[in-house]
Enzyme design. Structure first.
Site, PDB file in Angstrom:
ATOM      1  N   GLU A  77       0.810  -1.170   0.091  1.00  0.00           N
ATOM      2  CA  GLU A  77       0.069  -0.061   0.106  1.00  0.00           C
ATOM      3  C   GLU A  77       1.020   1.263  -0.010  1.00  0.00           C
ATOM      4  O   GLU A  77       1.518   1.596   0.926  1.00  0.00           O
ATOM      5  CB  GLU A  77      -0.841   0.018   1.407  1.00  0.00           C
ATOM      6  CG  GLU A  77      -2.190  -0.564   1.185  1.00  0.00           C
ATOM      7  CD  GLU A  77      -2.785  -0.445   2.603  1.00  0.00           C
ATOM      8  OE1 GLU A  77      -2.556   0.449   3.330  1.00  0.00           O
ATOM      9  OE2 GLU A  77      -3.539  -1.522   3.127  1.00  0.00           O
TER      10      GLU A  77
ATOM     11  N   ASP B 249      -5.492   8.615  10.669  1.00  0.00           N
ATOM     12  CA  ASP B 249      -4.184   8.014  10.977  1.00  0.00           C
ATOM     13  C   ASP B 249      -3.752   8.472  12.407  1.00  0.00           C
ATOM     14  O   ASP B 249      -4.142   9.575  12.717  1.00  0.00           O
ATOM     15  CB  ASP B 249      -3.203   8.672   9.985  1.00  0.00           C
ATOM     16  CG  ASP B 249      -3.188   7.829   8.718  1.00  0.00           C
ATOM     17  OD1 ASP B 249      -3.224   6.370   9.005  1.00  0.00           O
ATOM     18  OD2 ASP B 249      -3.341   8.482   7.399  1.00  0.00           O
TER      19      ASP B 249
END
Lengths: 266, 418
Positions: free
Chosen positions: A49, A60
């Site tokens: 990824e 995040d």
């Protein structure tokens, strides 16, 4: 059939889950981040990824936030992401891009899909875009035969599970817990339930990420998922080591540990 | 005097999720269930007479509504002699318009059955209002505030803590409102089962833009009646715009009054021709930030740019989607107002009328000075004074160099009186 589906099928044929590793582009610098992605492939990652940094990464945790902020300060551009995609493809893993939506939108959705495909990418994961908000994106990706990977969470209703499974191609990304990216002591959570619900909704391949950091976690998840996704624990190898070579070595060791994990050898 | 056109062509109270091409809901899947639940509970509450009654009771007995309007003739001399009327949201309990929205969302939190609220705050006004409502309704309360803002608004941090809220300084990114919103979203994703996000402005994912507008609409509903009682609709309504909640609340009931100009005053910081401003509709481009499609200050690659304003409450690189729509269809105008223009208006209102305005609201006052000079003495201008300036005293004193300098001189206060 897509490159992603082929790779996940091949792993299944080996009786194991796939290992999916995330790294942001441009940390600590563009060249080192690409070397790190290639090192992950050599150490056993099946799918990489590739994360173009974004200024407002709401999904995040602190480790990835810090890395992408540094990458942006250093001037990373979307073009660097396409370079990284090419490098990962050349190294023999399947590249997928994981991007927040606004950088894709500003690039132009059709152009973005074209550029990912052109550089050898197989799919795009969109953490802040759901299929019902992303019809334009799905259409652009389909036109370029690019896989669209959407997320499901423990809070996803049955109806939305269907919607997401239908709109996803390549795999469905299941998060076992509610929360942002980051390591957790345990990864039990609702992972198995979410995977089963996604399968019932028609998803063929389901990979599990968020919170996974050890070979033991990987082995646990590999029992019920088609792929194990690891991000923060890999980024930390780079953020914990001032010396770039030491960071790459730590990364190789961590990926090897996780690769053993997805084979049931934790 | 029309009472507005038929409902079919009305611009008022647009339901969302989209306002033209703006708005929507661009969020992680993990938040969709909570936003659906909030939408559902709100849709039921808005047609439930007991909910409305409770809101009205709180507005009257707790906030102190209706807020008055004040004519400011001495200030108006500096605005071309136009008639200038202030809508006094600064007189609300907690000192700004933010309480209108927060009481509504806190009541919804109780209806959903959640026990914890989180909120972002820039200047601290929304944080203080949320902490206040949480104390009143026995909810656990966590406020995210950019570290830079905790420094420039230290007094409001203390107020929130005194009210029992936990204030978490956000140290990531630009350490301002935008990062506080990011951090609040992260908290919400992790704690959505127990927690409701009390969003402070008419931006973010659906249902927030429409819901926050509905809770702030009381400003224009009252003001419209008050203006009619004073002799007629104003020629223009002005309000400051950061995310744009007081502005959209000030505009909504006037949207169908075609003769009333609606002017949002954005923070132009050092000037829109510099890279230090927060005038999103003037200097931004469409994109997606914080869950909705609107104008954003961003670079070519879609990275959000740092914004700047002397006013922490307007220091935001996005703007509510309904404003983007009103700008696009030409129903509202958006004017950039620099730090210096806003501070001059702050000084004028303080000296001519004995009212210390919030620095945010001073941007709207500066717009009124400009418009009044344009329109002259025949014009009537309504300005929403969204908040009081108590929180800004130290910053304003610094700007005007009024803090003790050690030599005992008092030069800064000897200037021309208004």
């Amino acid at each position: 059939m897509s490159a992603l589906t082929d790779r996940l099928d091949a792993c299944r044929a080996e009786g194991r889950a796939a290992l999916v590793g995330y790294l942001p582009v441009g940390y600590p610098d563009v060249d080192t981040s690409i070397r790190a992605m290639v090192a992950m492939v050599e150490a056993g990652a099946d799918i990489v990824e590739i994360g173009p940094p974004y200024s407002d990464p709401v999904l995040d945790g602190s480790v990835i936030q810090l890395a992408v902020a540094r990458a942006l300060e250093a001037g990373v551009r979307m073009a660097d992401t396409f370079k990284a995609v090419r490098a990962v493809a050349d190294a023999g893993a399947v590249p997928v891009v994981m991007s927040y939506f606004n950088p894709m939108l500003q690039h132009g959705l059709d152009q973005f899909a074209a550029d990912v495909v052109q550089s050898g990418g197989a799919g795009v994961i969109t953490p802040d875009l759901t299929p019902d908000a992303g019809e334009d994106w799905v259409a652009a990706a389909r036109a370029h035969d690019l896989d669209t990977i959407f997320l499901v969470a423990p809070s996803t209703t049955r109806e939305r599970m269907h919607l997401t499974a239908q709109a996803s191609r390549g795999f469905v990304y299941a998060t076992p817990l509610m929360g942002v990216t980051g390591e957790r002591a345990a990864v039990g959570g609702a992972g198995e339930r979410v995977v089963n619900e996604a399968r019932e909704a028609g998803a063929v391949n389901v990979c599990v990420g968020v919170g996974v950091s050890t070979g033991e976690h990987a082995a646990q998840i590999a029992k019920y998922a088609d792929g194990v996704i690891v991000g923060t624990a890999l980024v930390r190898c780079l953020t914990d080591n001032e010396d770039k070579e030491a960071g790459l070595n730590a990364l190789r060791l961590k990926v090897a540990e996780l690769a053993a994990g997805v084979r049931g050898n934790a | 005097m029309t009472e507005g056109p038929s409902a079919a062509s009305s611009l008022q109270s647009a339901p969302g999720p989209f306002f033209g091409e703006f708005g929507g809901r661009f969020v992680p899947e993990a938040l969709v269930a909570a936003l659906d639940e909030l939408t559902d509970v709100y849709d039921k509450a808005r047609v439930d007479p007991s909910f409305e009654a409770e809101l009205i009771r709180l507005a009257r007995d707790y906030t102190g509504r209706p807020s008055i309007v004040t004519e400011v003739p001495r200030f108006a001399k500096h605005a071309g002699g136009a008639r200038v009327v202030l809508k006094r949201e600064d007189l609300n309990h907690t000192g700004s318009h933010k309480i209108n929205n927060v009481l509504g969302q806190a009541l919804l939190t109780k209806r959903i059955g959640k026990t914890r609220v989180i909120a972002e705050t820039g200047a601290g006004q929304h944080g203080v209002a949320t902490a206040t409502a949480a104390a009143l309704m026995d909810l656990e309360c966590v406020i995210y505030m950019g570290e830079e803002d905790t420094e420039r608004q230290a007094l409001n941090v203390a107020r929130m803590r005194l009210l029992g809220a936990e204030v978490i300084p956000v140290t990531t990114g630009t350490r301002t409102l935008r990062d506080a919103i990011n951090e609040a979203f992260r908290d919400w994703v992790a704690n959505v089962e127990t927690t409701n996000y009390v969003f402070g402005t008419a931006a973010g994912p659906h249902p927030f833009p429409a819901m926050v507008r509905d809770f702030q609409r009381v400003i224009s509903v009252e003001a419209r009646e008050q203006m009619l009682a004073l002799g007629g609709l104003p020629d223009a309504v002005l309000a400051c715009v950061g995310g744009g909640s007081n502005a959209i609340g000030s505009f909504d009931a006037f949207l169908d009054d075609a003769g009333v100009r609606l002017i949002g005053c954005e923070a132009a910081g050092d000037g829109v021709d510099t890279d230090r401003h927060a005038a999103t509709l003037t200097g931004g481009r469409p994109g997606v930030l914080h869950g909705s499609r609107s104008y954003i200050l961003q670079d070519k690659e879609g990275q959000t740019m740092p914004s700047h304003s002397i006013s922490a409450g307007l220091d935001y690189p996005g703007v509510g989607p309904e404003h983007a729509w009103l700008a696009d269809i030409g129903r509202a105008e958006y004017w950039p107002v620099t730090d210096a223009e806003a501070m001059e208006a702050f000084r004028l209102l303080s000296r001519t009328e004995g009212i210390l305005p919030a620095i945010e609201s001073s941007h709207a006052l500066a717009g009124a000075i400009k418009l009044g000079k344009e329109l002259g003495p025949e014009a009537t201008i309504l300005v929403t004074l969204s908040g009081r300036g108590d929180k800004d005293v130290e910053q304003a004193a610094q700007w005007f160099d009024m803090l003790p300098s050690g030599d005992g001189s008092d030069a800064a206060t000897s200037g021309e009186r208004g």
